[in-house]
Scaffold this active site. Structure first.
Site, PDB file in Angstrom:
ATOM      1  N   ARG A   4      -8.810   5.837  32.470  1.00 11.68           N
ATOM      2  CA  ARG A   4      -8.459   7.192  31.994  1.00 11.68           C
ATOM      3  C   ARG A   4      -9.061   8.252  32.923  1.00 11.68           C
ATOM      4  O   ARG A   4      -8.442   9.225  33.269  1.00 11.68           O
ATOM      5  CB  ARG A   4      -8.985   7.450  30.568  1.00 11.68           C
ATOM      6  CG  ARG A   4      -8.623   6.427  29.496  1.00 11.68           C
ATOM      7  CD  ARG A   4      -7.237   6.679  28.931  1.00 11.68           C
ATOM      8  NE  ARG A   4      -6.180   6.233  29.802  1.00 11.68           N
ATOM      9  CZ  ARG A   4      -5.848   4.951  30.018  1.00 11.68           C
ATOM     10  NH1 ARG A   4      -6.485   3.975  29.432  1.00 11.68           N
ATOM     11  NH2 ARG A   4      -4.851   4.640  30.822  1.00 11.68           N
TER      12      ARG A   4
ATOM     13  N   ASN B  61      -8.169  16.721  22.948  1.00  8.02           N
ATOM     14  CA  ASN B  61      -8.069  16.033  24.235  1.00  8.02           C
ATOM     15  C   ASN B  61      -9.440  15.889  24.890  1.00  8.02           C
ATOM     16  O   ASN B  61     -10.268  16.785  24.813  1.00  8.02           O
ATOM     17  CB  ASN B  61      -7.131  16.791  25.169  1.00  8.02           C
ATOM     18  CG  ASN B  61      -5.722  16.859  24.614  1.00  8.02           C
ATOM     19  OD1 ASN B  61      -5.397  16.091  23.703  1.00  8.02           O
ATOM     20  ND2 ASN B  61      -4.915  17.746  25.132  1.00  8.02           N
ATOM     21  N   VAL B  62      -9.601  14.757  25.572  1.00  4.69           N
ATOM     22  CA  VAL B  62     -10.867  14.519  26.255  1.00  4.69           C
ATOM     23  C   VAL B  62     -10.754  14.878  27.738  1.00  4.69           C
ATOM     24  O   VAL B  62     -11.709  14.729  28.487  1.00  4.69           O
ATOM     25  CB  VAL B  62     -11.345  13.059  26.058  1.00  4.69           C
ATOM     26  CG1 VAL B  62     -11.624  12.797  24.576  1.00  4.69           C
ATOM     27  CG2 VAL B  62     -10.323  12.052  26.582  1.00  4.69           C
ATOM     28  N   ASP B  63      -9.582  15.366  28.150  1.00  2.00           N
ATOM     29  CA  ASP B  63      -9.441  15.789  29.541  1.00  2.00           C
ATOM     30  C   ASP B  63     -10.038  17.185  29.742  1.00  2.00           C
ATOM     31  O   ASP B  63     -10.422  17.848  28.778  1.00  2.00           O
ATOM     32  CB  ASP B  63      -7.954  15.735  29.971  1.00  2.00           C
ATOM     33  CG  ASP B  63      -7.068  16.734  29.217  1.00  2.00           C
ATOM     34  OD1 ASP B  63      -7.402  17.941  29.186  1.00  2.00           O
ATOM     35  OD2 ASP B  63      -6.034  16.316  28.661  1.00  2.00           O
TER      36      ASP B  63
ATOM     37  N   HIS C  53     -13.094  15.683  20.182  1.00  2.00           N
ATOM     38  CA  HIS C  53     -13.197  14.230  20.340  1.00  2.00           C
ATOM     39  C   HIS C  53     -13.962  13.812  21.596  1.00  2.00           C
ATOM     40  O   HIS C  53     -13.831  12.670  22.038  1.00  2.00           O
ATOM     41  CB  HIS C  53     -11.794  13.613  20.342  1.00  2.00           C
ATOM     42  CG  HIS C  53     -11.101  13.746  19.007  1.00  2.00           C
ATOM     43  ND1 HIS C  53      -9.750  13.569  18.842  1.00  2.00           N
ATOM     44  CD2 HIS C  53     -11.600  14.060  17.782  1.00  2.00           C
ATOM     45  CE1 HIS C  53      -9.441  13.762  17.556  1.00  2.00           C
ATOM     46  NE2 HIS C  53     -10.543  14.069  16.895  1.00  2.00           N
TER      47      HIS C  53
ATOM     48  N   GLY D 129       1.419  19.959  20.634  1.00  3.74           N
ATOM     49  CA  GLY D 129       1.443  18.575  21.104  1.00  3.74           C
ATOM     50  C   GLY D 129       0.512  17.620  20.405  1.00  3.74           C
ATOM     51  O   GLY D 129      -0.212  16.863  21.049  1.00  3.74           O
ATOM     52  N   THR D 130       0.538  17.649  19.084  1.00  6.53           N
ATOM     53  CA  THR D 130      -0.267  16.663  18.344  1.00  6.53           C
ATOM     54  C   THR D 130       0.534  16.118  17.176  1.00  6.53           C
ATOM     55  O   THR D 130       1.273  16.861  16.525  1.00  6.53           O
ATOM     56  CB  THR D 130      -1.608  17.254  17.848  1.00  6.53           C
ATOM     57  OG1 THR D 130      -2.262  16.306  16.989  1.00  6.53           O
ATOM     58  CG2 THR D 130      -1.449  18.578  17.126  1.00  6.53           C
ATOM     59  N   SER D 131       0.361  14.813  16.913  1.00  7.65           N
ATOM     60  CA  SER D 131       1.091  14.201  15.800  1.00  7.65           C
ATOM     61  C   SER D 131       0.374  14.458  14.477  1.00  7.65           C
ATOM     62  O   SER D 131       0.866  14.059  13.430  1.00  7.65           O
ATOM     63  CB  SER D 131       1.229  12.697  16.048  1.00  7.65           C
ATOM     64  OG  SER D 131      -0.054  12.098  16.099  1.00  7.65           O
TER      65      SER D 131
HETATM   66  N1  APR Z   1       4.813  18.769  24.950  1.00 11.95           N
HETATM   67  C1  APR Z   1       4.311  18.903  23.687  1.00 11.95           C
HETATM   68  N2  APR Z   1       4.147  17.847  22.857  1.00 11.95           N
HETATM   69  C2  APR Z   1       4.489  16.632  23.311  1.00 11.95           C
HETATM   70  C3  APR Z   1       5.010  16.422  24.603  1.00 11.95           C
HETATM   71  C4  APR Z   1       5.170  17.558  25.442  1.00 11.95           C
HETATM   72  N3  APR Z   1       5.656  17.478  26.682  1.00 11.95           N
HETATM   73  N4  APR Z   1       5.243  15.095  24.752  1.00 11.95           N
HETATM   74  C5  APR Z   1       4.865  14.508  23.587  1.00 11.95           C
HETATM   75  N5  APR Z   1       4.426  15.430  22.712  1.00 11.95           N
HETATM   76  C6  APR Z   1       3.916  15.262  21.344  1.00 11.95           C
HETATM   77  C7  APR Z   1       4.457  14.076  20.577  1.00 11.95           C
HETATM   78  O1  APR Z   1       5.713  14.407  19.963  1.00 11.95           O
HETATM   79  C8  APR Z   1       3.353  13.845  19.538  1.00 11.95           C
HETATM   80  O2  APR Z   1       3.587  14.580  18.344  1.00 11.95           O
HETATM   81  O3  APR Z   1       2.522  15.052  21.423  1.00 11.95           O
HETATM   82  C9  APR Z   1       2.102  14.387  20.237  1.00 11.95           C
HETATM   83  C10 APR Z   1       1.116  13.334  20.636  1.00 11.95           C
HETATM   84  O4  APR Z   1       0.607  12.705  19.500  1.00 11.95           O
HETATM   85  P1  APR Z   1      -0.510  11.574  19.619  1.00 11.95           P
HETATM   86  O5  APR Z   1      -0.147  10.616  20.696  1.00 11.95           O
HETATM   87  O6  APR Z   1      -0.748  11.041  18.266  1.00 11.95           O
HETATM   88  O7  APR Z   1      -1.801  12.396  20.158  1.00 11.95           O
HETATM   89  P2  APR Z   1      -2.815  13.291  19.332  1.00 11.95           P
HETATM   90  O8  APR Z   1      -2.176  13.925  18.164  1.00 11.95           O
HETATM   91  O9  APR Z   1      -3.502  14.159  20.320  1.00 11.95           O
HETATM   92  O10 APR Z   1      -3.843  12.191  18.823  1.00 11.95           O
HETATM   93  C11 APR Z   1      -4.990  12.589  18.129  1.00 11.95           C
HETATM   94  O11 APR Z   1      -5.819  10.352  18.183  1.00 11.95           O
HETATM   95  O12 APR Z   1      -6.098   8.411  19.358  1.00 11.95           O
HETATM   96  C12 APR Z   1      -6.709   9.540  18.933  1.00 11.95           C
HETATM   97  O13 APR Z   1      -8.655  10.510  19.718  1.00 11.95           O
HETATM   98  C13 APR Z   1      -7.299  10.372  20.037  1.00 11.95           C
HETATM   99  O14 APR Z   1      -7.454  12.768  20.203  1.00 11.95           O
HETATM  100  C14 APR Z   1      -6.580  11.678  19.912  1.00 11.95           C
HETATM  101  C15 APR Z   1      -6.150  11.694  18.454  1.00 11.95           C
END
Ligand code: APR
Length: 227
Positions: free
Chosen positions: A56, A87-89, A104, A169-171
């Site tokens: 990573r 995000n950890v970046d 995180h 951009g988070t689920s």
């Molecule tokens: N622009 C915006 N959103 C996007 C893009 C994009 N180009 N591409 C994908 N996405 C969205 C997806 O639709 C999804 O809803 O980004 C989201 C990513 O979701 P996850 O992969 O679940 O990431 P996140 O919500 O950051 O996860 C939370 O989970 O695994 C742990 O610690 C880790 O911080 C992380 C936490």
């Protein structure tokens, strides 16, 4: 100045070239969460965990902030902006944003396994045998599943003082980060920018089903129009 609070997730950095976790072909499709992102996983197979984060870290050093990171940084000219990131970046930092809370943890830091307060900047691979000043093994400065999130109370206070919230951009699958939206006062605007937004938010939220680079600029144009 109006206070814009921003909650970002992996989708924020997707267009910079970093994989998200839960999308198709995301990081959690190719790696077992329990093995690489828990304290139990680290004690059972530390090499595997260190290698996962070494990969990573290498990737992170090869990518750059995208236009959405830069747009949030530029918003500081007209607004007070606080970024709460899952995000950890370090892409928000590299784009120039000033107030960033890493809920995180941070990939470019490591810490002692016996004393959480010994934290070091780290840009290369972390290996077994890399020790803190007290002589114990260093670990990634990452909040693993099952571990407390030390900055959550600070994040809650920030959300209470928001004039608007941008979720990008988070689920919203991971708590307590996903619960932060509940602390924004009810009359405030909430925008949720994500190409595949979850629809379960029980608050009035303006959904922008777009990628970060286009969606963030639209919201910022809206916010600055009335400034
Ligand atoms: N622009 C915006 N959103 C996007 C893009 C994009 N180009 N591409 C994908 N996405 C969205 C997806 O639709 C999804 O809803 O980004 C989201 C990513 O979701 P996850 O992969 O679940 O990431 P996140 O919500 O950051 O996860 C939370 O989970 O695994 C742990 O610690 C880790 O911080 C992380 C936490």
């Amino acid at each position: 100045m109006k206070h814009v609070v921003v909650l970002t997730g992996a989708g924020m950095s997707a267009e910079s070239g970093l994989k998200t976790f839960r999308d198709a072909n995301g990081l959690w499709e190719g790696h077992d969460i329990m093995k690489v992102a828990t304290a139990e996983g680290f004690s059972k197979n530390p090499e595997l965990v260190l290698e996962f984060y070494n990969q990573r870290r290498k990737q992170l050093l090869q990518v750059n902030p995208n236009s959405a990171h830069h747009a949030l940084s530029a918003l500081e000219k007209t607004h007070k902006v606080t970024i709460i990131t899952q995000n950890v970046d370090d892409l928000h930092e590299r784009a120039g944003s000033k107030n960033i809370l890493h809920l995180h943890g941070e990939l470019l830091k490591v810490r002692s396994t016996v004393d959480d307060s010994h934290i070091y900047n780290w840009k290369h691979d972390l290996s077994l045998g890399d020790l803190c000043e007290k002589g114990s093994q260093l670990r990634p400065h990452i909040v693993w599943f099952g571990e407390p999130v030390p900055l959550i109370s600070q994040a809650i206070e920030i959300c209470k003082s928001a004039d608007s919230l941008l979720i990008i951009g988070t689920s919203l699958q991971v708590y307590p980060a996903a619960s932060l939206v509940q602390y924004v006062p009810p009359e405030k605007d909430i925008f949720y920018i994500d190409p595949k937004p979850i629809m379960a938010l029980n608050k009035h939220v303006t959904i922008i089903s777009e990628k970060a680079t286009t969606g963030v600029q639209k919201v910022i144009d809206e916010l600055t129009k009335y400034n």
